[in-house]
Structure formats: C-alpha cells, structure tokens
Write a protein that holds these residues in place. Structure first.
Motif, PDB file in Angstrom:
ATOM      1  N   ALA A 236       2.692  -0.595 -11.325  1.00  0.00           N
ATOM      2  CA  ALA A 236       3.961  -0.878 -10.655  1.00  0.00           C
ATOM      3  C   ALA A 236       3.870  -0.587  -9.155  1.00  0.00           C
ATOM      4  N   THR A 237       3.163   0.496  -8.799  1.00  0.00           N
ATOM      5  CA  THR A 237       3.005   0.842  -7.385  1.00  0.00           C
ATOM      6  C   THR A 237       2.196  -0.217  -6.660  1.00  0.00           C
ATOM      7  N   LEU A 238       1.101  -0.658  -7.283  1.00  0.00           N
ATOM      8  CA  LEU A 238       0.291  -1.714  -6.675  1.00  0.00           C
ATOM      9  C   LEU A 238       1.090  -3.003  -6.533  1.00  0.00           C
ATOM     10  N   GLY A 242       2.027  -5.147  -3.209  1.00  0.00           N
ATOM     11  CA  GLY A 242       1.300  -6.408  -3.119  1.00  0.00           C
ATOM     12  C   GLY A 242      -0.201  -6.221  -3.053  1.00  0.00           C
ATOM     13  N   LEU A 243      -0.715  -5.234  -3.781  1.00  0.00           N
ATOM     14  CA  LEU A 243      -2.140  -4.897  -3.740  1.00  0.00           C
ATOM     15  C   LEU A 243      -2.764  -4.983  -5.121  1.00  0.00           C
ATOM     16  N   ASP A 307      -9.115   1.063   6.743  1.00  0.00           N
ATOM     17  CA  ASP A 307      -9.393   0.854   5.323  1.00  0.00           C
ATOM     18  C   ASP A 307      -8.260   1.377   4.450  1.00  0.00           C
ATOM     19  N   LEU A 308      -8.101   0.740   3.301  1.00  0.00           N
ATOM     20  CA  LEU A 308      -7.152   1.207   2.300  1.00  0.00           C
ATOM     21  C   LEU A 308      -7.838   2.169   1.340  1.00  0.00           C
ATOM     22  N   VAL A 309      -7.167   3.278   1.041  1.00  0.00           N
ATOM     23  CA  VAL A 309      -7.674   4.220   0.051  1.00  0.00           C
ATOM     24  C   VAL A 309      -6.547   4.546  -0.924  1.00  0.00           C
ATOM     25  N   ALA A 310      -6.909   4.768  -2.169  1.00  0.00           N
ATOM     26  CA  ALA A 310      -5.953   5.170  -3.195  1.00  0.00           C
ATOM     27  C   ALA A 310      -6.303   6.569  -3.658  1.00  0.00           C
ATOM     28  N   LEU A 311      -5.304   7.418  -3.763  1.00  0.00           N
ATOM     29  CA  LEU A 311      -5.462   8.772  -4.303  1.00  0.00           C
ATOM     30  C   LEU A 311      -4.722   8.813  -5.625  1.00  0.00           C
ATOM     31  N   VAL A 312      -5.456   8.942  -6.720  1.00  0.00           N
ATOM     32  CA  VAL A 312      -4.876   8.893  -8.058  1.00  0.00           C
ATOM     33  C   VAL A 312      -5.019  10.272  -8.704  1.00  0.00           C
TER      34      VAL A 312
END
Length: 327
Positions: A236-238, A242-243, A307-312
């Motif tokens: 849902a967050t992505l 729009g990622l 750059d895009l980074v995701a912290l999960v």
C-alpha cells in the motif's frame, strides 16, 4: 516542506564474539557445534565493554554523525533516543544521552523493539513537517548482550533463549532536517502477538525477579506471526508513492536470520540484489540494523545522493513498517 535525512552514522563495539565462542559458553546443555550458524547465518557479533551502557553506544554514533555533518550540539532542536535497550527504567535514556553530548534541547524516548529507529524517523518527519523542530537527532544504543541467558539446562531452555544468541550490541544515529527526502511511510501491527517474544524484567509485572531479565522468545511462533501479518502495508505504501521494489537502489530489511530474510524477500517480491546483508558479520543489532545497512550501502557505493532507499522494519509486539527516503 517535509524532512530529509542529512546523515547516518554507526558505532560498533570493538570486541567481537564468534558463534563458536557463544556455543562453547553455554551450559550445562551444549548444542551441537555450528547449530546457531546453520540455523541463522550469524557468524559473529559485537559485545560492548562491561563499563559501557546503551547510552554510550548511542553517544559514540551521535558524536560521529555530528562531526560528519558539521552540526554543533547547540544546533540540535530535539533528541529522540530510539532503542529496544535502555540504561534504566527512569529517567528516559534520552536524558542520559543528551547530558553526555552536552545538548540543551528537549528529549524523549521512542521505544518499539527493533522498529524503534524506524518509528523515530516517522515521529521526527512529522514534527519537522509541522514546523515544530528543524534539526532532530535520532540516537540508538542497543545492548542486548546484557540479557542473553548463558546458563541453559535443557533443550527447551536453549530453544526459548535461542534468538538471543544472534543478538549484537551497536549504536546508531541519524539527523533529520527540513527538506524533501523522506517521501512516505507506512506501519501496521498485530499486538495480540505481544507475548511471543519478551524481555519481561524491570516493569510492573516482574519488577525484581532476575529470572525475567533474559530474553524469552518463541522463534517459530514469532516467524508465524510475521508471516500472518503479511506485506499489505508495504504494498500500500509503494502504491501510494507510485513506486515498485525495482525503483530502489537499496532495500534495507531488518535481519533476524538469513533463512527468514530469504522467505520474506521471496513473498514480497523484493529483488535480492538490492538487499544489504549485514547479519553474518554483525549479528542482529536490533533497531540499529537499518542504519547499519544504510551506512554499509553508502560506504560500499551502492547508494548515494538522489537514490531511493527503503527501510523495512520488523519488530516484536509484533509490528511491520517501512520508510521511503530519497538520499
């Protein structure tokens, strides 16, 4: 105007303990040699000195970050101590960190097991976005080595204490300032699962019983709890931003074991070449895991400005969440 990540720093204690040393130290029940590494992938972990506290690890990381970013203590508007560990029940460990850093700003603790740092980013972003503060320092000091049970007299006792043998001490710090780098976040929780993993001593339930000062976790139930939680909040967050996972240079995922990391990535469709694997060398550093992975990726040149980074994050309780940042 939102917030941006101005910098990240990590402090790792010099002393390291191999998994072989961990297994030799256990008793009177002794697990088969190499079992912990085979089941988790952890080969070594960092152990703080006897005279160090969680606050010291946070302070070491914060001092490095302040120096790297050219930030004076007087420029910090708010300190968030974000950690599963703490120096003591009262006062908030943030006060101890602030005193050691000679800060004079407001402080508070943000505590949610291994998602503490991730939740602190959400709090800092909200406070900066509303204009309440401009420079928010997040500091974490994880000292799980103080709660590992070494005296195990049976297989059952070993299994209940087993996750503790993967844990590692570390400090981490992040600085958030006004900007447009933190693009969004999403969190969820299933709090009915809180009993699956606990460190119960020191609170009103078990104020003084030393038997409750050790980790007590059911690894199989914890894994099932996370799997049942699903990845809906991440999808849902992505979607909201729009990622897709393919848009990220780096995807940092909290790491408790290599087998589970593989299962998690496969179920969510996370490209494994975007992961930053720190668990074998550094162990499970609790809430410092995501900053450690991000700092490692930056040092290796795997991500940089733009750059895009995701912290999960995954944490006992149980909770799951993600923060998306453009560096």
């Amino acid at each position: 105007m939102g917030s941006r990540l101005a910098g990240v720093a990590v402090h790792l204690p010099e002393h390291r303990m191999s998994t072989a040393e961990v297994e030799r130290r256990l008793g009177p029940f002794t697990p088969p040699a190499g079992l912990v590494t085979r089941l988790t992938g952890v080969e070594s972990r960092h152990v703080m000195r006897d005279d160090e506290q969680a606050s010291d690890l946070a302070v070491a990381a914060a001092r490095k970050l302040l120096a790297d970013t050219g930030t004076a203590p007087a420029d910090v508007d708010l300190l968030l101590f974000a950690s599963a560990s703490q120096d003591m029940v009262e006062p908030a460990t943030a006060h101890i960190v602030a005193a050691k850093l000679e800060l004079s700003c407001p402080v508070m603790d943000v505590k949610n097991a291994c998602n503490s740092v991730l939740n602190a980013i959400e709090v800092a972003d909200a406070l900066i976005t509303t204009g309440r503060y401009r420079r928010v320092l997040i500091a974490s000091g994880e000292s799980p080595s103080r709660a590992v049970r070494w005296n195990v007299d049976s297989l059952q006792a070993f299994l209940r204490a087993f996750p503790g043998y993967t844990l590692s001490d570390a400090g981490a710090a992040l600085l958030l300032t006004p900007g447009d780098g933190v693009l969004g976040s999403g969190f969820t929780a299933d709090s009915t699962q809180w009993e699956v993993g606990t460190l119960p001593g020191g609170g009103s339930r078990h104020p003084r019983d030393p038997e409750h000062t050790y980790f007590d976790l059911d690894g199989a139930r914890l894994k099932s709890a996370f799997l049942s939680l699903g990845g809906g909040v991440l999808d849902a967050t992505l979607d909201r931003l729009g990622l897709t996972w393919a848009d990220f240079a780096v995807i940092c995922v909290h790491q408790v074991s290599l087998p589970y990391l593989g299962v998690f990535a496969e179920r969510l469709g996370v490209p494994t070449d975007r992961l930053v694997i720190t668990l074998p060398e550094h162990g499970n550093v609790a809430s410092a895991s995501l900053p450690l992975q991000l700092a490692t990726a930056q040092r290796l040149g795997r991500c940089g400005p733009g750059d895009l980074v995701a912290l999960v994050g995954l944490a006992g309780g149980v909770s799951l969440g993600m923060v998306v940042i453009r560096l």
